[in-house]
Design a protein around this motif. Structure first.
Motif, PDB file in Angstrom:
ATOM      1  N   GLY A 104      -6.153  -7.532   5.959  1.00  0.00           N
ATOM      2  CA  GLY A 104      -5.924  -6.194   6.497  1.00  0.00           C
ATOM      3  C   GLY A 104      -4.733  -5.516   5.870  1.00  0.00           C
ATOM      4  O   GLY A 104      -4.766  -4.310   5.600  1.00  0.00           O
ATOM      5  N   ALA A 105      -3.674  -6.263   5.620  1.00  0.00           N
ATOM      6  CA  ALA A 105      -2.468  -5.674   5.046  1.00  0.00           C
ATOM      7  C   ALA A 105      -2.708  -5.155   3.633  1.00  0.00           C
ATOM      8  O   ALA A 105      -2.055  -4.199   3.196  1.00  0.00           O
ATOM      9  CB  ALA A 105      -1.335  -6.701   5.049  1.00  0.00           C
ATOM     10  N   LEU A 106      -3.638  -5.782   2.914  1.00  0.00           N
ATOM     11  CA  LEU A 106      -3.918  -5.391   1.532  1.00  0.00           C
ATOM     12  C   LEU A 106      -5.163  -4.493   1.434  1.00  0.00           C
ATOM     13  O   LEU A 106      -5.814  -4.426   0.385  1.00  0.00           O
ATOM     14  CB  LEU A 106      -4.111  -6.632   0.663  1.00  0.00           C
ATOM     15  CG  LEU A 106      -2.859  -7.491   0.459  1.00  0.00           C
ATOM     16  CD1 LEU A 106      -3.190  -8.741  -0.351  1.00  0.00           C
ATOM     17  CD2 LEU A 106      -1.767  -6.683  -0.243  1.00  0.00           C
ATOM     18  N   LEU A 107      -5.505  -3.811   2.496  1.00  0.00           N
ATOM     19  CA  LEU A 107      -6.696  -2.958   2.494  1.00  0.00           C
ATOM     20  C   LEU A 107      -6.591  -1.852   1.447  1.00  0.00           C
ATOM     21  O   LEU A 107      -7.544  -1.575   0.714  1.00  0.00           O
ATOM     22  CB  LEU A 107      -6.898  -2.354   3.884  1.00  0.00           C
ATOM     23  CG  LEU A 107      -8.181  -1.533   4.083  1.00  0.00           C
ATOM     24  CD1 LEU A 107      -9.414  -2.365   3.763  1.00  0.00           C
ATOM     25  CD2 LEU A 107      -8.243  -1.004   5.519  1.00  0.00           C
ATOM     26  N   ALA A 108      -5.444  -1.201   1.342  1.00  0.00           N
ATOM     27  CA  ALA A 108      -5.263  -0.148   0.337  1.00  0.00           C
ATOM     28  C   ALA A 108      -5.379  -0.711  -1.071  1.00  0.00           C
ATOM     29  O   ALA A 108      -5.937  -0.064  -1.971  1.00  0.00           O
ATOM     30  CB  ALA A 108      -3.907   0.528   0.537  1.00  0.00           C
ATOM     31  N   ALA A 109      -4.858  -1.929  -1.270  1.00  0.00           N
ATOM     32  CA  ALA A 109      -4.968  -2.560  -2.579  1.00  0.00           C
ATOM     33  C   ALA A 109      -6.420  -2.854  -2.923  1.00  0.00           C
ATOM     34  O   ALA A 109      -6.834  -2.759  -4.089  1.00  0.00           O
ATOM     35  CB  ALA A 109      -4.148  -3.848  -2.606  1.00  0.00           C
ATOM     36  N   GLN A 110      -7.230  -3.207  -1.925  1.00  0.00           N
ATOM     37  CA  GLN A 110      -8.645  -3.458  -2.180  1.00  0.00           C
ATOM     38  C   GLN A 110      -9.372  -2.174  -2.573  1.00  0.00           C
ATOM     39  O   GLN A 110     -10.257  -2.188  -3.428  1.00  0.00           O
ATOM     40  CB  GLN A 110      -9.281  -4.087  -0.945  1.00  0.00           C
ATOM     41  CG  GLN A 110      -8.748  -5.485  -0.633  1.00  0.00           C
ATOM     42  CD  GLN A 110      -9.179  -5.967   0.741  1.00  0.00           C
ATOM     43  OE1 GLN A 110     -10.349  -5.899   1.090  1.00  0.00           O
ATOM     44  NE2 GLN A 110      -8.227  -6.437   1.533  1.00  0.00           N
ATOM     45  N   VAL A 111      -9.005  -1.065  -1.955  1.00  0.00           N
ATOM     46  CA  VAL A 111      -9.578   0.219  -2.355  1.00  0.00           C
ATOM     47  C   VAL A 111      -9.228   0.522  -3.814  1.00  0.00           C
ATOM     48  O   VAL A 111     -10.084   0.934  -4.614  1.00  0.00           O
ATOM     49  CB  VAL A 111      -9.079   1.340  -1.429  1.00  0.00           C
ATOM     50  CG1 VAL A 111      -9.521   2.713  -1.954  1.00  0.00           C
ATOM     51  CG2 VAL A 111      -9.597   1.136  -0.011  1.00  0.00           C
ATOM     52  N   ALA A 112      -7.964   0.308  -4.166  1.00  0.00           N
ATOM     53  CA  ALA A 112      -7.541   0.551  -5.547  1.00  0.00           C
ATOM     54  C   ALA A 112      -8.251  -0.380  -6.517  1.00  0.00           C
ATOM     55  O   ALA A 112      -8.611   0.020  -7.631  1.00  0.00           O
ATOM     56  CB  ALA A 112      -6.024   0.386  -5.658  1.00  0.00           C
TER      57      ALA A 112
END
Length: 400
Positions: free
Chosen positions: A101-109
């Motif tokens: 969950g914390a790396l959700l933005a990184a997964q989008v990128a």
């Protein structure tokens, strides 16, 4: 697809130069922001209630992730790095959020990077994300690690799928453009080559008899004028196909003061109904044309009608240009309900290069391509008794 609706890497004027459209940026940023705020932001508030300063820091980091996503299309690698750093920081403050969950933005990128950048770059980024798996193991064990790796792989795979879809769309666009250019080239060649051949021959004839037989010279000049007008009409129709749909602002198409573009187009459109005009132009050049037309139905599909006309036109043009000494052409067009048969035979001397195996010129190549697209057949070559024969068969029904 318009510039304003393309996804990362889609074929559009601006994005082809690496500049995403404003609407694309806003759409992706808006969707990503809602996702990150809705999932990660809510989770941080839920698990950090009552923690005071830590909650405030974590929320600031979430806002930084959301703001960074504004540039994910232009700089996905930099946004990915920002997402990883801030995501790990959020996870360190509240491990209960989970690393996934914390790396959700990184997964989008990572998804955008996988779609819009070379695979070697995205694979390196994928490996870097997977290298964070031990952090998840420290807190959650094998199950949490598996969920994290699965989420990262799914993000990368989704980007690969979108990139492949974009590549297929680009290839299809290039193929369609190439086919359209070839079609335009065939049309222009057929119009210009035939008309210029007739005009050159008529001009030479007029020059030969200009003083001795002025009336015959006038006839040749009138034939030149008629051929030129016919060619201009056909070129005007061809260019009209590429005019914007809104056309004239007053809604009245150019050249049609009565507001009936369909009637004018039907009158000018090349087709078997205009074979007599072709025959007359060749007769005016001093070649006898014996025209035999029977059983040809009205209302043929436009593609079949045009192809048949162009085959006859190109064959007659070749007679004028290449058949040395030809003074007669026999043109036969018949139909049996399912197929149209076209035969054009001249009695000229056949140059050595004009053989059945020839066809490097655009004329014969264009005829073969027209016939192939309609599912017909074409044979062209010297006749046993001399001269040159073109025989074509076209289906009377064609599903475009």
């Amino acid at each position: 697809m318009s510039r304003d609706t393309a996804w990362p890497g889609e074929v559009s004027e601006g994005e082809a130069r690496g500049v995403p459209s404003a609407r694309t940026v806003r759409a992706l940023w808006g969707g990503s922001a809602v996702l990150v705020l809705g999932v990660l932001g809510t989770s941080v508030i839920a698990v950090g209630a009552g923690t005071g300063g830590r909650l405030a820091v974590a929320l600031v980091l979430v806002v930084v992730q959301v703001c960074a996503l504004r540039w994910v299309l232009r700089h996905p690698l930099a946004v990915l790095g920002t997402g990883v750093v801030t995501g790990v920081a959020v996870w360190a403050l509240f491990p209960a959020v989970t690393l996934t969950g914390a790396l959700l933005a990184a997964q989008v990128a990572l998804c955008v990077l996988s779609a819009a950048r070379p695979r070697r770059v995205s694979v390196t980024a994928l490996a870097g994300m997977c290298a964070l798996a031990p952090l998840a193991f420290v807190v959650g064990g094998p199950g949490v690690v598996s969920a994290f790796l699965l989420a990262v792989l799914l993000a990368w795979t989704a980007g690969q799928w979108r990139g492949a879809q974009r590549a297929r769309a680009a290839a299809e666009t290039r193929r369609a453009v190439a086919e359209e250019r070839a079609r335009i080239a065939r049309e222009v060649h057929d119009v210009v080559a035939h008309t210029l051949s007739v005009m050159v021959i008529q001009a030479g004839a007029a020059d030969d008899v200009f003083t001795a037989r002025p009336e015959q010279a006038r006839q040749s000049l009138r034939a030149i004028e008629s051929a030129g007008r016919s060619a201009l009409d056909e070129l005007r129709l061809l260019l009209r196909a590429f005019r914007p749909e809104d056309g004239d602002r007053d809604g009245d198409p150019e050249g049609d003061p009565d507001g009936d573009p369909g009637g004018e187009e039907r009158t000018l459109r090349p087709g078997l109904a205009r074979l007599d005009e072709l025959a007359e132009a060749v007769r005016a050049a001093g070649v006898t044309v014996c025209l035999d037309r029977s059983g040809v139905p009205d209302g043929l599909p436009a593609a079949v009608d045009l192809a048949a006309y162009r085959i006859v036109q190109e064959s007659l043009t070749n007679t004028l240009r290449h058949a040395g000494g030809a003074d007669e052409v026999r043109l036969t067009v018949t139909a049996d309900g399912e197929r149209i048969r076209i035969t054009v035979a001249d009695n000229g001397r056949t140059p050595p290069g004009r053989s059945a195996g020839a066809g490097a010129g655009r004329g014969l190549v264009g005829m073969r391509e027209r016939v192939r697209m309609l599912g017909g057949s074409l044979r062209a070559g010297p006749a046993p008794g001399g001269g040159f024969v073109v025989e074509a068969e076209l289906p009377t029904e064609y599903a475009s």
